[in-house]
Each structure stands twice: as structure tokens, then as C-alpha cells.
Design a protein around this motif. Structure first.
Motif, short mmCIF file in Angstrom:
data_model
loop_
_atom_site.label_atom_id
_atom_site.label_comp_id
_atom_site.label_asym_id
_atom_site.label_seq_id
_atom_site.Cartn_x
_atom_site.Cartn_y
_atom_site.Cartn_z
N LEU A 1 -3.94 8.23 11.89
CA LEU A 1 -2.59 7.82 12.32
C LEU A 1 -1.58 9.03 11.80
CD1 LEU A 1 -1.63 4.89 10.49
CD2 LEU A 1 -3.97 5.20 10.89
N ALA B 1 7.36 9.37 16.04
CA ALA B 1 7.79 7.93 15.32
C ALA B 1 8.82 8.03 14.48
CB ALA B 1 6.61 7.57 14.77
N ALA C 1 0.72 8.48 9.95
CA ALA C 1 1.11 8.22 8.41
C ALA C 1 0.10 8.37 7.58
CB ALA C 1 1.66 6.73 8.33
N PHE D 1 -0.63 -0.61 -4.98
CA PHE D 1 -2.13 -0.19 -5.08
C PHE D 1 -2.15 1.28 -5.36
CE2 PHE D 1 -2.24 -4.30 -3.26
CZ PHE D 1 -3.14 -5.06 -4.19
N HIS E 1 0.87 -2.60 14.94
CA HIS E 1 1.60 -2.74 13.65
C HIS E 1 1.79 -4.11 12.83
CE1 HIS E 1 4.29 0.98 15.37
NE2 HIS E 1 2.80 1.28 14.95
N GLY F 1 4.43 0.77 6.86
CA GLY F 1 4.40 -0.30 7.72
C GLY F 1 5.69 -0.25 8.43
N GLY G 1 -4.18 3.35 15.95
CA GLY G 1 -3.94 4.80 15.62
C GLY G 1 -4.53 5.54 16.92
N GLY H 1 0.79 -1.16 0.02
CA GLY H 1 -0.19 0.06 -0.18
C GLY H 1 0.76 1.26 -0.13
P1 FAD Z 1 1.94 -0.88 3.84
O1 FAD Z 1 3.08 -0.55 4.60
O2 FAD Z 1 2.30 -0.75 2.41
O3 FAD Z 1 1.99 -2.51 4.02
C1 FAD Z 1 1.36 -3.11 5.23
C2 FAD Z 1 1.16 -4.30 5.26
O4 FAD Z 1 -0.07 -4.52 4.62
C3 FAD Z 1 2.07 -5.22 4.29
O5 FAD Z 1 2.09 -6.38 5.07
C4 FAD Z 1 1.44 -5.53 3.06
O6 FAD Z 1 1.61 -6.70 2.54
C5 FAD Z 1 -0.05 -5.35 3.35
N1 FAD Z 1 -0.73 -4.79 2.35
C6 FAD Z 1 -0.97 -3.42 2.04
N2 FAD Z 1 -1.88 -3.21 1.26
C7 FAD Z 1 -2.56 -4.38 1.10
C8 FAD Z 1 -3.89 -4.53 0.20
N3 FAD Z 1 -4.34 -3.66 -0.31
N4 FAD Z 1 -4.11 -5.86 0.36
C9 FAD Z 1 -3.50 -6.83 1.18
N5 FAD Z 1 -2.39 -6.47 1.83
C10 FAD Z 1 -1.80 -5.34 1.76
N6 FAD Z 1 0.06 2.16 12.69
C11 FAD Z 1 -0.90 2.21 13.50
O7 FAD Z 1 -1.51 1.04 13.76
N7 FAD Z 1 -1.14 3.01 14.43
C12 FAD Z 1 -0.54 3.96 14.31
O8 FAD Z 1 -0.85 5.21 15.05
C13 FAD Z 1 0.75 4.16 13.46
N8 FAD Z 1 1.24 5.52 13.33
C14 FAD Z 1 2.34 5.49 12.49
C15 FAD Z 1 3.10 6.50 12.22
C16 FAD Z 1 4.07 6.67 11.34
C17 FAD Z 1 4.74 8.01 11.17
C18 FAD Z 1 4.39 5.60 10.66
C19 FAD Z 1 5.32 5.69 9.41
C20 FAD Z 1 3.88 4.44 10.81
C21 FAD Z 1 2.54 4.39 11.49
N9 FAD Z 1 1.89 3.15 11.72
C22 FAD Z 1 0.89 2.98 12.50
C23 FAD Z 1 2.30 1.90 10.95
C24 FAD Z 1 1.50 2.02 9.52
O9 FAD Z 1 1.13 3.27 9.02
C25 FAD Z 1 0.28 1.00 9.50
O10 FAD Z 1 0.57 -0.13 9.71
C26 FAD Z 1 -0.55 1.34 8.24
O11 FAD Z 1 -1.69 0.85 8.20
C27 FAD Z 1 -0.14 0.69 6.99
O12 FAD Z 1 -0.45 1.17 5.88
P2 FAD Z 1 -0.12 1.18 4.26
O13 FAD Z 1 -0.87 1.45 3.14
O14 FAD Z 1 1.21 2.23 4.27
O15 FAD Z 1 0.52 -0.49 4.08
#
Ligand code: FAD
Length: 474
Positions: free
Chosen positions: A147, A345, A149, A105, A431, A89, A165, A85
Motif C-alpha cells: 500500500l 491519497a 503507506a 510499537f 480503512h 490510519g 491495498g 503502529g
Molecule cells: P495505525 O495507523 O497506527 O493504526 C491503525 C489502527 O490499528 C488503529 O486503530 C490502531 O489502534 C490499531 N493498531 C495499530 N497497531 C496495532 C497493534 N499492534 N495492535 C492492535 N492494534 C493496533 N489502507 C489500506 O487498507 N489500503 C491502502 O491501499 C491504503 N493506502 C494508504 C495510502 C496512504 C498514503 C496512507 C497514508 C494510508 C493508506 N492506507 C491504506 C491506510 C493505512 O495505511 C492502513 O490502515 C494501515 O494498515 C495502518 O497501519 P499503521 O501501522 O499505520 O496503523
């Protein structure tokens, strides 16, 4: 590379051939099949720059049908796939380990419908959380999660990680807010569970298989999610507190005094805030204190809500639980305060390498691990900071060191997970498990639960092509 750093062996998947690239181009066109090494590089590296894969190709589908064709083809050829995504992560799940094909995506970012009466939003999985929030806010609704991010993460990534979040305390987790979803299985079968109903007890709730399974059971292509009403009044308090005991005391008071309007209760220790303020040149609206607490309210009456929060502050100060504090309803001031909390973070990355932990611990012992770690690392050049979502019993611990070393890694892991298990906590609160924690999952899941996870994986992805080396231990 992650594989060398963490000693992982490649499984016997197919190896990408020029004819595979030709096939992908035949369904996506030239532009959406990225093979240039420098263009592929950012998709191989995770947000904290801890994990690096060796993928040779990034595919950018625009429709579910394209995703289905890609997966059906990859399954037939035993080509491994890493769904990605926003790549925010924090456990290395979003980047390949070896040469897995990155299925990104970014281009599946359409909003499909919004029912302004029920609050049901239907959209594609690549929509950026903040864009969705902006869209629904214009229609008097908000996204049920928020969150740090939000500007990059996708709703599909949020669902796949079951992201928690900042306001989970108020709006609950995604197992409650996700009304339905569409997913594609490893063999390309499209699973249509995209309902927008609040109630639908027609057999197994299959959507839950995809919420939090980190792309190992299927790929999420569309999401239906419930958006709560936009609160008419938002207030924020930022308080200085002398010790952790007083934070617990304050949390108990917040639940009774602020009751139904309480939307966030966050804490950060002095190191978290002072290093963030210093590294990112921000300004702290109050002085230096051992701990900080951020309390937010979402309600419907500004005068009533901010009075309630101000009273909470003055009562807290009278009893000595709060040493100093500020309360505001001004959007710009609230943004400044939230920005400090949300920047913690990433702020440590300026200083060096950041080992990150995200654990659930019963509230009584919430801060113990930070102190244990400080003691354990006292003879090393390491800073240990703790901050997190007190209302959810979820603490984030950052251990900042000048650079990554194997020695520091072995000082931290599995020690941290052993301590969490002793306290009956979870080694991953929000996470996920990703690439970094499968070998530690047994600290939080017993053998029978792990076996059922493996059985589900086998049944839904018999060739194991979806996000291998992640979540499940070998
Ligand atoms: P990615 O990082 O791209 O992927 C995460 C996982 O999901 C991977 O295993 C990937 O394979 C899978 N994935 C992604 N898209 C799909 C899809 N469409 N179908 C199937 N699998 C998929 N997390 C929290 O829970 N709470 C917080 O408060 C929080 N704060 C954050 C703050 C910062 C500054 C940062 C950098 C991260 C933070 N996170 C937090 C972690 C992260 O943002 C979350 O886990 C978020 O949900 C990931 O989304 P993403 O689209 O970036 O997924």
C-alpha cells in the motif's frame, strides 16, 4: 481537539498520576516513557491531520512481556490505552481522543524467522511493511500486501486494520494470509496463536478476532504471515480511457485475457491524476484523459507476460476501449507510474483540507457517488476526485476544500453513507471504522451483528480500556 470537533464526552477512566509514570519507567526505563509535550505531540495527531488527541504519555515497549505488564497495570487502574503502529490510519483510530496512553510499537521491530520453503514469515508487530518486503524479496518472496503507506505502516497496524491495498485482487486479504498471531488482551493475558500452519481447524479461529478489530479487542504483538513467491516477471500498463463504462469493459477483458497473471487493476479519474501530478510535480507518461487505468501483471515469463499485456493494450485500442497507453517492464518506469497512483491519497493535502471516503460499491455503480457528490457540491468550493481498487469494488473519494468547515462536513455526512447503504455497499472498505465512523456503522452492520460485536468487546475488554471511542457506537 477531536473531542471538541466531534462533540465526544470523556468516559470515566482513571486519570494518569505521577506514580503511574514511575511504574512505567520501572518497566521500560526513562527513555521509552515519553512525556515531554512536544515529543508527545506527533503521536497525538493523525496522518491527515483531522484528529488530535490529548495524551500525556507515549510508551514504547520492546517485548510482549512489557506490553503485558503495561496492559495489566492499566486495566487495574482503568487507564485507557490507544495502540498505535505507524500512525498512517485514515479514520482517526490510531490517535487518542482524550488522554489515553499511547502504546506505540515502533521498537517491536524484529524479524523472528522466515521459512523460505513455505514462505512463512514470523515477526514483531512494529516491523515496517516496506522493510519486511525488502527482507523477503532478497529471499525470493514478497509480502502479500502493498500500500501507499508501506514506508511507515506496521504489519501490526496492517493486521489490526485488515489492510487491503494494491494487490488484494491477486493475493487475497489478510484473513487468508495471516497464518497466526500473538496478542495481548486488555488484562495482560498473552494469547499465543502464533502458528505458521496453512491448515489448523482446531476449534475457533481466534486470530480473526484481531484481524480488523483496530486495537479494540487486544493488542497484536507478533504476526506470522504467508509470503508468496517473488514474481520473476512484472509488467505494468497505464491506459487512458474515455468513460467509466469502458473501465468496466476493460476489467472484464483483463480477467479473461490476462487471467492468472493479473495482479492489480486500479483506476483514477482525471482530477485525481492531474492534481497529483501538478501538486507533487510528477510527470504523467501519457496525455490528459477523463480516466486512467493501471494494470499490473505478476508472472514467471517476462517475454510472454509483456507480450500478453501489449496485446491487451492493442486490442483495447483497436476496439476503442483504451484511447492511449503505455506498457513497461522497466523497474524505474514502473516505479514512476505506481508513484502517481500511490501519491493520490496525500496529494490533495497540498491544496487544503481533504475529506476522505473509502467505500465498497457494486461495480455497476462504482463511480456514481463521485458524480452525485459533484452535483451536490456544485455551488461550493470543493473538488471531488475518485480513484481506487476496481478489482475489489473499492473506491476512494477525496473531497478537497480550502479548509475544514462544519457546513461542508454536514453536506457530506451522513449523506455519503446513506447513498452507500442504498447501493448495498460498505461504508468502510479497507480503512476501518476508527474514531470517525462508529456512528455510521449501522449503515453497513445490522443490529444483531452489532450486538455480537459489543458482546465480544465486553467479554475481551470488560473495562473498555482498549481504544475507547473507536469502532463501536455508544
Ligand atoms: P495505525 O495507523 O497506527 O493504526 C491503525 C489502527 O490499528 C488503529 O486503530 C490502531 O489502534 C490499531 N493498531 C495499530 N497497531 C496495532 C497493534 N499492534 N495492535 C492492535 N492494534 C493496533 N489502507 C489500506 O487498507 N489500503 C491502502 O491501499 C491504503 N493506502 C494508504 C495510502 C496512504 C498514503 C496512507 C497514508 C494510508 C493508506 N492506507 C491504506 C491506510 C493505512 O495505511 C492502513 O490502515 C494501515 O494498515 C495502518 O497501519 P499503521 O501501522 O499505520 O496503523
Amino acid at each position: 481537539f477531536s473531542s471538541e470537533k466531534y462533540g465526544v464526552k470523556r468516559k470515566s477512566f482513571g486519570v494518569l498520576q505521577p506514580r503511574d509514570i514511575d511504574y512505567f519507567k520501572s518497566i521500560l526505563g526513562e527513555d521509552r516513557v515519553v512525556t515531554d509535550e512536544s515529543d508527545v505531540l506527533p503521536f497525538n495527531i493523525d496522518w491527515i491531520k483531522n484528529c488530535r488527541g490529548q495524551s500525556k504519555v507515549v510508551l514504547k515497549p520492546k517485548t510482549t512481556e512489557e506490553v503485558s505488564k503495561i496492559l495489566s497495570y492499566c486495566n487495574g487502574k482503568r487507564l485507557a490505552v490507544c495502540p498505535q503502529g505507524g500512525n498512517t490510519g485514515l479514520v482517526g483510530g490510531s490517535v487518542p481522543v482524550f488522554d489515553e496512553i499511547v502504546l506505540n510499537f515502533n521498537l517491536m521491530n524484529k524479524i523472528i524467522s522466515l521459512d523460505e520453503i513455505s514462505g512463512a514469515l514470523v515477526c514483531e508487530s512494529g516491523c515496517v511493511l516496506e522493510n519486511l518486503d525488502d527482507y523477503v524479496r532478497e529471499r525470493n518472496l514478497i509480502m502479500p500486501l502493498d500500500l501507499g503507506a508501506k514506508g511507515s505502516c506496521h504489519i501490526g497496524g496492517n493486521v489490526s486494520t485488515n489492510a487491503g491495498g494494491l494487490r488484494l485482487l491477486r493475493y487475497g486479504n489478510l484473513h487468508g494470509s495471516v497464518l497466526g498471531l500473538e496478542a495481548v488482551k486488555a488484562d495482560g493475558t498473552v494469547l499465543d496463536c502464533l502458528r505458521t500452519l496453512k491448515k489448523d481447524n482446531t476449534g475457533y479461529h481466534l486470530k480473526h478476532l484481531f484481524i480488523g478489530s483496530e486495537g479494540t479487542l487486544g493488542v497484536v504483538t507478533k504476526v506470522a504471515i504467508h509470503c508468496p513467491a517473488l514474481p520473476k516477471a512484472v509488467s505494468l500498463g497505464f491506459f487512458g480511457v474515455e468513460n467509466f463504462e469502458n473501465i468496466l469493459n476493460l476489467y472484464k477483458r483483463a480477467k479473461t485475457s490476462l487471467g492468472e497473471i493479473l495482479s492489480a487493476f486500479e483506476m483514477a479519474d482525471n482530477g485525481s491524476v492531474s492534481s497529483t501530478v501538478k501538486n507533487l510535480k510528477l510527470s504523467n507518461p501519457i496525455s490528459d484523459y477523463p480516466f486512467y487505468v493501471l494494470v499490473e501483471t505478476h508472472g514467471s515469463d517476462e517475454t510472454h507476460d509483456s507480450e500478453k499485456l501489449s496485446r491487451f493494450l492493442s486490442e483495447g485500442m483497436e476496439s476503442g476501449v483504451i484511447v492511449d497507453g503505455t506498457v513497461t517492464s522497466e523497474p524505474a518506469k514502473m516505479k514512476t507510474i505506481w508513484n502517481i497512483r500511490e501519491s493520490i491519497a496525500g496529494a490533495g493535502l497540498v491544496e487544503g483540507y481533504s475529506f476522505k471516503y473509502d467505500v465498497s460499491i457494486p461495480l455497476r455503480n462504482y463511480y456514481d457517488l463521485v458524480e452525485l457528490l459533484r452535483d451536490r457540491l456544485k455551488d461550493h468550493q470543493a473538488k471531488v476526485y475518485g480513484y481506487g481498487h476496481v478489482g475489489d469494488g473499492n473506491i476512494h473519494i477525496n473531497v478537497i476544500v480550502p479548509e475544514y468547515t462544519k457546513n461542508m462536513y454536514s453536506m457530506l455526512e451522513p449523506y455519503i453513507f446513506e447513498e452507500v447503504a442504498k447501493l448495498k455497499g460498505s461504508i468502510s472498505a479497507e480503512h476501518g471504522v476508527g474514531f470517525r465512523k462508529p456512528q455510521f456503522i449501522h449503515y453497513s452492520k445490522d443490529e444483531s451483528a452489532l450486538q455480537l460485536m459489543k458482546d465480544l468487546k465486553k467479554s475481551m475488554d470488560p473495562n473498555g480500556i482498549l481504544n475507547p471511542y473507536k469502532v463501536l457506537p455508544d
